[in-house]
Design an enzyme around this catalytic site. Structure first.
Site, PDB file in Angstrom:
ATOM      1  N   LYS A 143      -6.233 -16.737  -7.500  1.00 25.82           N
ATOM      2  CA  LYS A 143      -7.660 -16.384  -7.574  1.00 25.82           C
ATOM      3  C   LYS A 143      -7.807 -15.259  -8.579  1.00 25.82           C
ATOM      4  CE  LYS A 143      -9.523 -17.613  -3.061  1.00 25.82           C
ATOM      5  NZ  LYS A 143     -10.151 -17.086  -1.832  1.00 25.82           N
ATOM      6  N   GLU A 185      -4.213  -5.810   4.662  1.00 27.46           N
ATOM      7  CA  GLU A 185      -3.967  -7.228   4.338  1.00 27.46           C
ATOM      8  C   GLU A 185      -2.681  -7.718   5.014  1.00 27.46           C
ATOM      9  OE1 GLU A 185      -6.233  -9.023   2.869  1.00 27.46           O
ATOM     10  OE2 GLU A 185      -7.304  -7.853   1.352  1.00 27.46           O
ATOM     11  N   LYS A 227       1.266 -16.235   2.703  1.00 34.06           N
ATOM     12  CA  LYS A 227       0.253 -16.590   1.701  1.00 34.06           C
ATOM     13  C   LYS A 227       0.686 -17.818   0.913  1.00 34.06           C
ATOM     14  CE  LYS A 227      -3.189 -15.368  -1.437  1.00 34.06           C
ATOM     15  NZ  LYS A 227      -4.085 -14.379  -1.969  1.00 34.06           N
ATOM     16  N   ASN A 245      -9.530 -15.011   4.488  1.00 33.59           N
ATOM     17  CA  ASN A 245     -10.679 -14.121   4.318  1.00 33.59           C
ATOM     18  C   ASN A 245     -11.110 -13.447   5.602  1.00 33.59           C
ATOM     19  OD1 ASN A 245     -11.225 -14.419   1.511  1.00 33.59           O
ATOM     20  ND2 ASN A 245     -11.809 -16.527   1.955  1.00 33.59           N
ATOM     21  N   HIS A 252     -16.704  -7.398   2.150  1.00 34.44           N
ATOM     22  CA  HIS A 252     -17.366  -7.513   0.838  1.00 34.44           C
ATOM     23  C   HIS A 252     -18.767  -6.918   0.890  1.00 34.44           C
ATOM     24  CE1 HIS A 252     -14.658 -11.027  -0.754  1.00 34.44           C
ATOM     25  NE2 HIS A 252     -14.083  -9.857  -0.841  1.00 34.44           N
ATOM     26  N   HIS A 265     -10.966  -1.786  -1.295  1.00 30.54           N
ATOM     27  CA  HIS A 265     -11.096  -3.164  -0.786  1.00 30.54           C
ATOM     28  C   HIS A 265     -10.386  -3.313   0.561  1.00 30.54           C
ATOM     29  CE1 HIS A 265     -11.203  -7.533  -0.749  1.00 30.54           C
ATOM     30  NE2 HIS A 265      -9.897  -7.542  -0.572  1.00 30.54           N
TER      31      HIS A 265
HETATM   32  P1  NAD Z   1      -6.590  -1.330  -7.557  1.00 31.47           P
HETATM   33  O1  NAD Z   1      -6.116  -2.367  -8.459  1.00 31.47           O
HETATM   34  O2  NAD Z   1      -7.869  -0.650  -7.883  1.00 31.47           O
HETATM   35  O3  NAD Z   1      -5.447  -0.238  -7.407  1.00 31.47           O
HETATM   36  C1  NAD Z   1      -5.687   0.885  -6.604  1.00 31.47           C
HETATM   37  C2  NAD Z   1      -5.438   2.213  -7.329  1.00 31.47           C
HETATM   38  O4  NAD Z   1      -4.049   2.492  -7.314  1.00 31.47           O
HETATM   39  C3  NAD Z   1      -5.848   2.233  -8.773  1.00 31.47           C
HETATM   40  O5  NAD Z   1      -6.357   3.507  -9.081  1.00 31.47           O
HETATM   41  C4  NAD Z   1      -4.538   2.002  -9.504  1.00 31.47           C
HETATM   42  O6  NAD Z   1      -4.532   2.509 -10.819  1.00 31.47           O
HETATM   43  C5  NAD Z   1      -3.571   2.768  -8.628  1.00 31.47           C
HETATM   44  N1  NAD Z   1      -2.201   2.286  -8.647  1.00 31.47           N
HETATM   45  C6  NAD Z   1      -1.787   0.998  -8.671  1.00 31.47           C
HETATM   46  N2  NAD Z   1      -0.457   0.948  -8.529  1.00 31.47           N
HETATM   47  C7  NAD Z   1      -0.023   2.223  -8.440  1.00 31.47           C
HETATM   48  C8  NAD Z   1       1.252   2.807  -8.287  1.00 31.47           C
HETATM   49  N3  NAD Z   1       2.333   2.063  -8.133  1.00 31.47           N
HETATM   50  N4  NAD Z   1       1.338   4.145  -8.270  1.00 31.47           N
HETATM   51  C9  NAD Z   1       0.229   4.913  -8.381  1.00 31.47           C
HETATM   52  N5  NAD Z   1      -1.010   4.420  -8.500  1.00 31.47           N
HETATM   53  C10 NAD Z   1      -1.126   3.081  -8.534  1.00 31.47           C
HETATM   54  O7  NAD Z   1      -6.754  -1.878  -6.051  1.00 31.47           O
HETATM   55  P2  NAD Z   1      -5.930  -2.943  -5.194  1.00 31.47           P
HETATM   56  O8  NAD Z   1      -6.137  -2.521  -3.799  1.00 31.47           O
HETATM   57  O9  NAD Z   1      -4.571  -3.151  -5.703  1.00 31.47           O
HETATM   58  O10 NAD Z   1      -6.717  -4.293  -5.455  1.00 31.47           O
HETATM   59  C11 NAD Z   1      -8.039  -4.464  -5.036  1.00 31.47           C
HETATM   60  C12 NAD Z   1      -8.634  -5.586  -5.818  1.00 31.47           C
HETATM   61  O11 NAD Z   1      -7.936  -6.799  -5.547  1.00 31.47           O
HETATM   62  C13 NAD Z   1     -10.090  -5.863  -5.471  1.00 31.47           C
HETATM   63  O12 NAD Z   1     -10.830  -6.020  -6.639  1.00 31.47           O
HETATM   64  C14 NAD Z   1     -10.024  -7.165  -4.696  1.00 31.47           C
HETATM   65  O13 NAD Z   1     -11.205  -7.926  -4.834  1.00 31.47           O
HETATM   66  C15 NAD Z   1      -8.860  -7.840  -5.322  1.00 31.47           C
HETATM   67  N6  NAD Z   1      -8.216  -8.847  -4.475  1.00 31.47           N
HETATM   68  C16 NAD Z   1      -7.992 -10.060  -5.011  1.00 31.47           C
HETATM   69  C17 NAD Z   1      -7.347 -11.034  -4.273  1.00 31.47           C
HETATM   70  C18 NAD Z   1      -7.023 -12.353  -4.899  1.00 31.47           C
HETATM   71  O14 NAD Z   1      -6.583 -13.251  -4.174  1.00 31.47           O
HETATM   72  N7  NAD Z   1      -7.139 -12.475  -6.196  1.00 31.47           N
HETATM   73  C19 NAD Z   1      -6.941 -10.749  -2.963  1.00 31.47           C
HETATM   74  C20 NAD Z   1      -7.177  -9.480  -2.439  1.00 31.47           C
HETATM   75  C21 NAD Z   1      -7.830  -8.529  -3.222  1.00 31.47           C
HETATM   76  N1  GLY Z   2      -7.351 -13.157  -0.567  1.00 33.38           N
HETATM   77  C1  GLY Z   2      -7.854 -14.442  -0.224  1.00 33.38           C
HETATM   78  C2  GLY Z   2      -7.235 -15.578  -0.948  1.00 33.38           C
HETATM   79  O1  GLY Z   2      -6.383 -15.411  -1.787  1.00 33.38           O
HETATM   80  O2  GLY Z   2      -7.583 -16.690  -0.705  1.00 33.38           O
END
Ligand code: NAD
Ligand code: GLY
Length: 362
Positions: A143, A185, A227, A245, A252, A265
């Protein structure tokens, strides 16, 4: 492969790919085997570039490695920032044989994946997730996308990566609240599909909070396994995949209401899962004890348990109406039939949903 790594597979026919999980993989694991052409563009952000960019370049021996550094934050998961990736690709004359590499959390992963899905109608990409959340969830399953001011992840595409490489050492620099967001998660997988994993989490959560390396690696492996299984059965979310979800419809709504970024998130999903558990109880599925158990685990994972103050039931109802799971105007939610078993349903009573919202909004 490094001696301390383990591998899983996402089985999707000719779009299958490995998930390589281990310590010390950055700069060591040879990923050039997943690069059909000569060139790679690493997409990362201002926070991660100084920490890991140079090392990741070492994962592609023999390839020409370019990079683009994006601003950091959920609020930059939009068209404008995505365009910076296309600018870099075009300015540096990358062809359709190029491979994009997402180095970062879910924001970088989702945007890089979407750029890969659309650049010259689709190029390869590799996920190198660096947050717990992206390691257990967003980097796997294809996704990709960006946010719209009216709705989270509303613009995007399904586009599977060629490989996912998870170096668990990257978690050493991850801030505490980001770790908690990832644990939400992880807990989700136990709640929706695996009671034994949930019980394991109840026993280990305090050590996971303390970043115990071995336990975190195990939690990542088991989450990715769950997953990968679900995605292999239902890649495009025609049915089963929607259970991933749990808590996300409420979550959301919180993220959109607060304007992307002030609530992480995973934090929003954590609160959302508790709201979904509450509605599951009111709908006659799980017991008050089950809800209390869910609450306790989320609390011990240091996750918020109530929505932001000022957010009303009407705010929720309006924002939940644009959820991607809805069919023909009917709201569909993931509920828990029991702990370890989820169902996607629109057959819950509106009064019960209102009771849940009233119970949590303050
Ligand atoms: P993010 O990508 O914003 O990362 C969180 C913060 O941590 C950022 O400031 C980043 O720069 C920092 N960071 C990342 N790795 C680090 C590290 N190793 N050391 C220090 N800092 C670090 O947030 P997230 O929680 O990783 O991802 C959230 C996003 O993922 C949302 O946009 C959500 O919609 C999306 N998401 C997508 C799916 C999918 O299936 N595609 C599933 C769940 C969430
Ligand atoms: N995080 C939900 C999906 O990947 O389907």
């Amino acid at each position: 492969m490094s001696e301390s790594s383990r591998e899983l597979h996402v089985d999707l026919g000719d779009r299958s790919y490995p998930i390589i999980i281990g310590q010390g993989l950055l700069g060591r694991q040879d990923l050039s085997v997943f690069v059909p052409g000569e060139r790679v563009l690493i997409v990362t952000n201002e926070t991660l570039a100084p920490l890991y960019l140079d090392r990741v370049a070492g994962n592609f021996p023999g390839k020409q490695v370019d990079h683009v550094i994006l601003p950091d934050g959920e609020r930059f998961k939009n068209w404008e920032t995505l365009n910076l990736v296309f600018d870099a690709l075009l300015e540096q004359r990358h062809t359709r044989k190029t491979t994009l590499v997402a180095l970062g959390g879910g924001v970088i992963g989702d945007m890089t994946g979407f750029a890969a899905a659309s650049y010259q109608r689709g190029v390869n990409f590799i996920q190198i997730p660096t947050t717990l959340l992206s390691q257990v969830d967003s980097s796997v399953g294809g996704k990709t996308g960006i946010n719209h001011p009216r709705g989270k992840n509303m613009i995007g595409a399904f586009h599977q990566p060629q490989a996912v490489m998870i170096d668990t050492d990257t978690l050493s620099t991850l801030p505490e609240n980001e770790l908690a967001a990832g644990l939400a998660e992880v807990i989700k997988y136990g709640l929706i599909r695996d009671i034994e994993f949930l019980e394991w989490l109840e026993r280990t959560i305090d050590r996971l909070n303390g970043k115990d390396d071995e336990l975190l690696a195990e939690a990542i492996y088991r989450s990715c396994e769950c997953k990968a299984d679900v995605v292999a059965v239902d890649e495009r979310e025609g049915g089963l995949r929607a259970i991933l979800n749990l808590g996300h419809t409420f979550g959301h709504a919180i993220e959109t209401h607060t304007g992307y970024g002030s609530w992480l998130h995973g934090e929003a999903v954590g609160t959302g899962m508790l709201m979904a558990a509450d509605l599951s109880m009111r709908s006659g599925y799980i017991t008050a004890d089950d809800v209390a158990r869910t609450r306790q685990l989320l609390e011990r994972a240091k996750l918020p348990l109530i929505p932001p103050s000022g957010m009303t039931p009407d705010h929720f109802m309006e924002l939940m109406a644009v959820d991607k799971k809805n069919v023909d105007g009917a709201l569909r939610l993931v509920l828990l039939e029991s702990l370890g078993e989820a169902v996607v349903t629109s057959s819950f009573r509106t009064e019960n949903l209102h009771e849940t919202l009233a119970h949590f909004c303050h």
